[in-house]
Design an enzyme around this catalytic site. Structure first.
Site, mmCIF file in Angstrom:
data_model
loop_
_atom_site.group_PDB
_atom_site.id
_atom_site.type_symbol
_atom_site.label_atom_id
_atom_site.label_comp_id
_atom_site.label_asym_id
_atom_site.label_seq_id
_atom_site.Cartn_x
_atom_site.Cartn_y
_atom_site.Cartn_z
ATOM 1 N N GLU A 37 0.861 -1.189 0.000
ATOM 2 C CA GLU A 37 0.000 0.000 0.000
ATOM 3 C C GLU A 37 0.893 1.233 0.000
ATOM 4 O O GLU A 37 1.952 1.239 0.619
ATOM 5 C CB GLU A 37 -0.929 0.018 1.215
ATOM 6 C CG GLU A 37 -1.809 1.260 1.263
ATOM 7 C CD GLU A 37 -3.021 1.112 2.162
ATOM 8 O OE1 GLU A 37 -3.919 1.957 2.076
ATOM 9 O OE2 GLU A 37 -3.060 0.157 2.949
ATOM 10 N N CYS A 75 -6.715 0.710 2.642
ATOM 11 C CA CYS A 75 -7.669 1.819 2.701
ATOM 12 C C CYS A 75 -7.492 2.788 1.547
ATOM 13 O O CYS A 75 -8.405 3.550 1.226
ATOM 14 C CB CYS A 75 -7.539 2.552 4.031
ATOM 15 S SG CYS A 75 -8.009 1.556 5.459
ATOM 16 N N ASN A 96 -12.131 -3.442 0.134
ATOM 17 C CA ASN A 96 -10.983 -3.673 1.004
ATOM 18 C C ASN A 96 -11.399 -4.163 2.377
ATOM 19 O O ASN A 96 -11.393 -5.354 2.649
ATOM 20 C CB ASN A 96 -10.157 -2.396 1.129
ATOM 21 C CG ASN A 96 -9.126 -2.493 2.244
ATOM 22 O OD1 ASN A 96 -8.361 -3.443 2.295
ATOM 23 N ND2 ASN A 96 -9.120 -1.549 3.164
ATOM 24 N N GLU A 97 -11.806 -3.264 3.226
ATOM 25 C CA GLU A 97 -12.079 -3.603 4.629
ATOM 26 C C GLU A 97 -13.499 -3.160 4.968
ATOM 27 O O GLU A 97 -13.741 -2.557 6.004
ATOM 28 C CB GLU A 97 -11.046 -2.905 5.531
ATOM 29 C CG GLU A 97 -10.835 -3.565 6.870
ATOM 30 C CD GLU A 97 -9.696 -2.916 7.641
ATOM 31 O OE1 GLU A 97 -8.775 -3.637 8.034
ATOM 32 O OE2 GLU A 97 -9.722 -1.680 7.836
#
Length: 654
Positions: free
Chosen positions: A47, A240, A371-372
């Protein structure tokens, strides 16, 4: 009561001492295969956080090369020697360009006027190395020569070259410089010799020595650290960062491919996320875009695992969502990405890939949807993505989110719901204290073997607290992760993928800690956590086999954690043992189910008696694998397990 308490404590201490002196017997049944180990078992999570891309693995040395930061001259400074006359104006072409701004320099003095770029906390320059400069420019009035300098932190010239500008049409100019001195805090000066008006854009400087010597490529030492891990997959671009604080600054893969000067620069979502580490100069140039990610995965032999936005911004921030009836463009992006990666050169997006230099497909097999994310709104969007992708590309395995935590109400809703939808792979995340990793080493022993597979997509032991600025990459954290990873590997029939997160951190530009690899402008080193990951990855074997400690699963008894594999290609037995205790433990590894073994075992040991110890630029390999050999007696290997140690034992099957 007080005397009884003292007596009980004494008895407990004696029991502990006796236990430590008892020989711990590990039994490996090499002919009892439990599960194949997936090639993707141990991988890399990338990331662009902590200046991991711009200012990190992407080797560009110029910050804000296209004047597209919110403050257009951030990173740049005008120079006026001896009262030289000149001025800079930022021109904005507007919506007609993805890179709308450029700088106009009006030079009124024949010498002494110029600009300086500070780089990313300085520029790391190495003596006797070549650096390649390029820029787009035109001279609309007069005749001007550009004199290019690299100067040290104290403004001593360490390299110089020049460029003669000609014509009032945009043109790409290039030049090379060779440094005479090493300096981690160098700067770039551009002097305008002669009067006139010069327009400039995409002012860029790269080391000649990039990974595979690709022009405009990646920082060689950082990629080498990744390649040395022999990772099974590369997850990109995050995290994120996929979501964005708002949907407006989400990651859009189509804007990160094609000509570098046509890629739209946006603010990095970690720019002002953490008050303890504000970085207002953190932007994404996307010089490292989706094509480069695929190429990197290809280079290091890893399966590519792109993660795409599913119509949801970060739920910790704005929690913006796209209405489901407006989700088609997001779903089409996913379908187009698969075509970009796998399509023939006669397809729209396969042709784009070929034009960028890679006619052969990248053989994409894995794709992350969101993603999350969590909640019903995620499930609604996941269903739409899964339906469209599976109809057109049924072989592509989808990675889905079970939220930011390994337990609690968000997880408790998502896990059974996605299992009911027969999801392919569930992405579990754990940022917890070291003790959590020890207590959860047997987490997957009782998971449903017929349900979705598990991707331990983000994990790292936190020495202080989650997202604390005081977290350390110390040995206690790395050792607890090693113990936990024996449980992941033991359950390889359920756990198909795992990756530590985050990957990179710039020593002067980080936002989050702990991180796997730390670097500055000239140096880099792997943390103890890195060496744990590497030892598991390069010693993963092909099949998990039955292993017990005193006839039980080695999942924490007496502070010991262990697992065993065979490598059917190398014809070896591989045993991994973690001693989380403070005392040495006498042990014996018995290997059954093979006719004959070599008389010597190769062993690599990670150990340190100080749990707070960490690696550093001064001692980059302070905690790193130490190789040794041990004699095998028939099928038994006596070994003393050092306190706070992790060791990998390999022995040939004859």
């Amino acid at each position: 009561m007080k005397r009884l308490a003292i007596l009980a404590a004494g008895v407990s201490l004696i029991a502990c001492q006796l236990t430590a002196q008892t020989t711990q017997v590990f039994t490996v049944k090499a002919n009892q295969v439990k599960a194949p180990v997936q090639k993707t078992m141990w991988g890399i999570f990338f990331e662009d956080i902590n200046f991991g891309a711009d200012g990190g693995i992407y080797a560009e040395l110029v910050k804000n090369r296209s004047f597209e930061f919110a403050t257009p001259l951030m990173g740049w400074k005008e120079q006026k020697l001896n009262n030289a006359q000149g001025a800079v104006l930022i021109i904005n072409r507007g919506e007609q360009s993805t890179n709308p701004r450029y700088a106009r320099f009006t030079v009124r003095s024949a010498s002494g006027y110029g600009i300086t770029n500070e780089g990313f906390r300085g520029m790391g320059i190495t003596a006797n190395q070549q650096y390649d400069l390029s820029l787009l420019a035109r001279a609309t009035e007069g005749r001007t020569k550009l004199r290019i300098e690299l100067v040290s932190a104290n403004n001593q010239k360490i390299a110089e070259t020049s460029i003669n500008l000609a014509g009032n049409e945009w043109k790409k100019y290039t030049a090379s410089l060779t440094a005479t001195t090493t300096d981690p805090k160098a700067k770039l000066n551009i002097w305008f010799d002669g009067t006139g008006v010069v327009d400039a854009d995409m002012i860029s400087l790269f080391p000649k020595n990039t990974w595979k010597n690709r022009p405009g490529g990646l920082r060689a030492d950082l990629v080498q650290l990744l390649a040395d891990m022999k990772p099974g997959f590369l997850r990109f671009p995050g995290g994120c960062i996929v979501e964005g604080r708002e949907l407006e600054n989400r990651y859009q893969w189509k804007k990160t491919i094609g000509a570098v000067d046509e890629r739209e620069v946006i603010i990095n979502r970690w720019n002002t996320e953490f008050r303890h580490k504000l970085t207002p100069d953190y932007y994404q140039s996307f010089g490292l875009g989706f094509y480069e990610y695929f190429l990197l995965a290809d280079d290091i032999g890893a399966e590519p695992l792109p993660i795409l936005n599913c119509g949801m911004a970060c739920q910790f921030n704005t929690a913006e969502v796209v209405p489901t009836e407006d989700l088609d463009p997001y779903i089409q992006d996913a379908l187009d990405l698969i075509e970009f990666a796998n399509g023939g050169t006669d397809t729209k997006w396969g042709k784009v890939r070929a034009q960028m230099g890679h006619p052969a497909p990248f053989n994409l097999k894995l794709l992350g949807v969101g993603n999350e994310q969590w909640g019903e709104q995620y499930i609604e969007r996941y269903k739409l993505f899964a339906k469209a992708i599976k109809e057109k590309y049924p072989a592509v395995q989808l990675v889905s989110s079970v939220g930011p935590n390994p337990d609690g109400p968000l997880f408790d809703y998502l896990d059974p719901t996605l299992r009911g939808l027969k999801a392919d792979i569930l992405d579990e995340h754990y940022y917890r204290a070291p003790d959590w990793f020890l207590k959860n080493a047997r987490r997957y022993d009782n998971y449903d073997r017929k349900g979705p597979k598990i991707f331990a997509g983000e994990y790292a032991a936190q020495s202080k607290a989650v997202a604390s600025a005081d977290n350390s990459n110390n040995w206690q954290c790395a050792l607890s992760e090693a113990a936990f990873m024996t449980g992941l590997e033991r359950n390889a029939d359920v756990v198909h993928m795992a990756s530590y997160a985050p990957l990179f951190a710039h020593a002067e530009g980080w936002q989050w800690t702990p991180d796997l690899i730390w670097f500055n402008n000239l140096q880099s080193y792997g943390t103890p956590n890195y060496y744990v990951q590497k030892l598991f990855s390069v010693n993963k074997g092909t099949h998990v086999v039955n292993m017990t400690l005193n006839n039980e699963i080695a999942g924490g008894q007496n502070g010991l954690y262990a697992n065993a594999c065979i490598d059917s290609v190398a014809k070896e037995v591989i045993v991994k043992i973690v001693n989380t205790g403070a005392t040495p433990q006498s042990s014996e590894v018995n290997i059954e189910g093979v006719k004959k073994l070599a008389t010597t075992a190769n062993v690599e040991v990670l150990k340190n008696e100080d749990l707070q110890q960490a690696n550093s630029f001064a001692q980059p390999t302070g905690i790193s694998p130490q190789p040794t050999t041990l004699p095998f007696k028939g099928k038994k290997l006596p070994v003393t397990l050092a306190p706070y140690s992790f060791q990998v034992i390999r022995v040939k099957i004859l």
